[in-house]
Design a protein around this motif. Structure first.
Motif, PDB file in Angstrom:
ATOM      1  N   SER A  15       0.823  -1.208   0.000  1.00  0.00           N
ATOM      2  CA  SER A  15       0.000   0.000   0.000  1.00  0.00           C
ATOM      3  C   SER A  15       0.858   1.260   0.000  1.00  0.00           C
ATOM      4  N   ALA A  58      -1.783   3.566   4.526  1.00  0.00           N
ATOM      5  CA  ALA A  58      -1.449   2.146   4.411  1.00  0.00           C
ATOM      6  C   ALA A  58      -1.871   1.381   5.658  1.00  0.00           C
ATOM      7  N   GLU A  62      -5.769  -0.026   5.282  1.00  0.00           N
ATOM      8  CA  GLU A  62      -6.222  -0.757   4.112  1.00  0.00           C
ATOM      9  C   GLU A  62      -6.224  -2.267   4.342  1.00  0.00           C
ATOM     10  N   ALA A 103      -6.377  -2.722  -0.942  1.00  0.00           N
ATOM     11  CA  ALA A 103      -5.093  -2.454  -1.577  1.00  0.00           C
ATOM     12  C   ALA A 103      -5.059  -2.964  -3.013  1.00  0.00           C
TER      13      ALA A 103
END
Length: 217
Positions: free
Chosen positions: A35, A101, A104, A109
């Motif tokens: 991510s 990130a 996710e 992702a």
């Protein structure tokens, strides 16, 4: 319902909810890296396009006031075109700043990675259309068809300024479209080569040893 059974079900639901939440906010190192790489690349795209747009706007605004004829219109269109590019770059940067990130899931992702590739591919098709459109404008200028309904024998070139405008605008659109075509293609292949490998590894292993299958368009 038996009170004990009700209590056990409630406790089980609470624990499962906490586990699901923990998995969502605490992705694996591999998923986080996947991510983060996409988010970083998106920021690079926005900064590169934004810098290119600002440079074109600055040069075009100055040059348009110091030149004439076809060259003047070439720089004017560069300014108009890159005002749009600047807006797109700003929108992209804003979106990448909102991305995280840490929040996710694997599905999120992968979906976003595939979406980025699709967007870049669609853009390459539009870029080809821009180049063709610019060439068409230049051809119209050469053919003396600046105003098709009014053109008559002997008067095809009676409006040289209109011909300069079509030539300048057409040349600018071809140059700008050519840059965007190279830009989008290069970044598509970077996304595909680097991201697809990580995507396959994540899909084959799943999260926490659980196999996961996704239908990717």
């Amino acid at each position: 319902m038996n009170p004990l059974r009700h209590l056990l079900l409630g406790a089980g639901s609470f624990l499962l909810g906490n586990i699901a939440s923990a998995q969502r906010v605490t992705p694996s190192p591999e998923l986080r890296a996947f991510s983060e790489q996409r988010i970083k690349h998106q920021k690079t795209l926005g900064l590169t396009l934004g810098s290119f747009a600002l440079a074109n706007i600055a040069v075009g605004a100055i040059a348009a006031g110091q030149t004439s004829g076809e060259t003047k219109y070439f720089h004017k269109m560069n300014v108009y075109w890159n005002l749009v590019n600047l807006g797109i770059a700003g929108f992209g940067l804003l979106g990448s700043r909102k991305g995280s990130a840490d929040s996710e899931t694997l599905a999120d992702a992968i979906r976003k990675h595939e979406n980025m590739k699709q967007i870049l591919l669609i853009n390459t098709g539009l870029d080809v259309a821009y180049v063709v459109g610019g060439a068409y404008l230049r051809e119209r200028a050469r053919s003396g068809l600046a105003q098709p309904g009014l053109a008559r024998p002997g008067l095809a070139n009676s409006q040289p300024d209109k011909s300069d405008q079509l030539n300048g605008y057409g040349k600018s659109i071809m140059v700008q479209g050519g840059f965007l075509l190279a830009f989008d293609l290069v970044n598509y292949f970077i996304f595909k080569k680097r991201g697809d490998k990580q995507e396959r590894l994540l899909l084959s292993s799943g999260l926490s040893g659980v196999g996961v299958a996704f239908a990717i368009r």
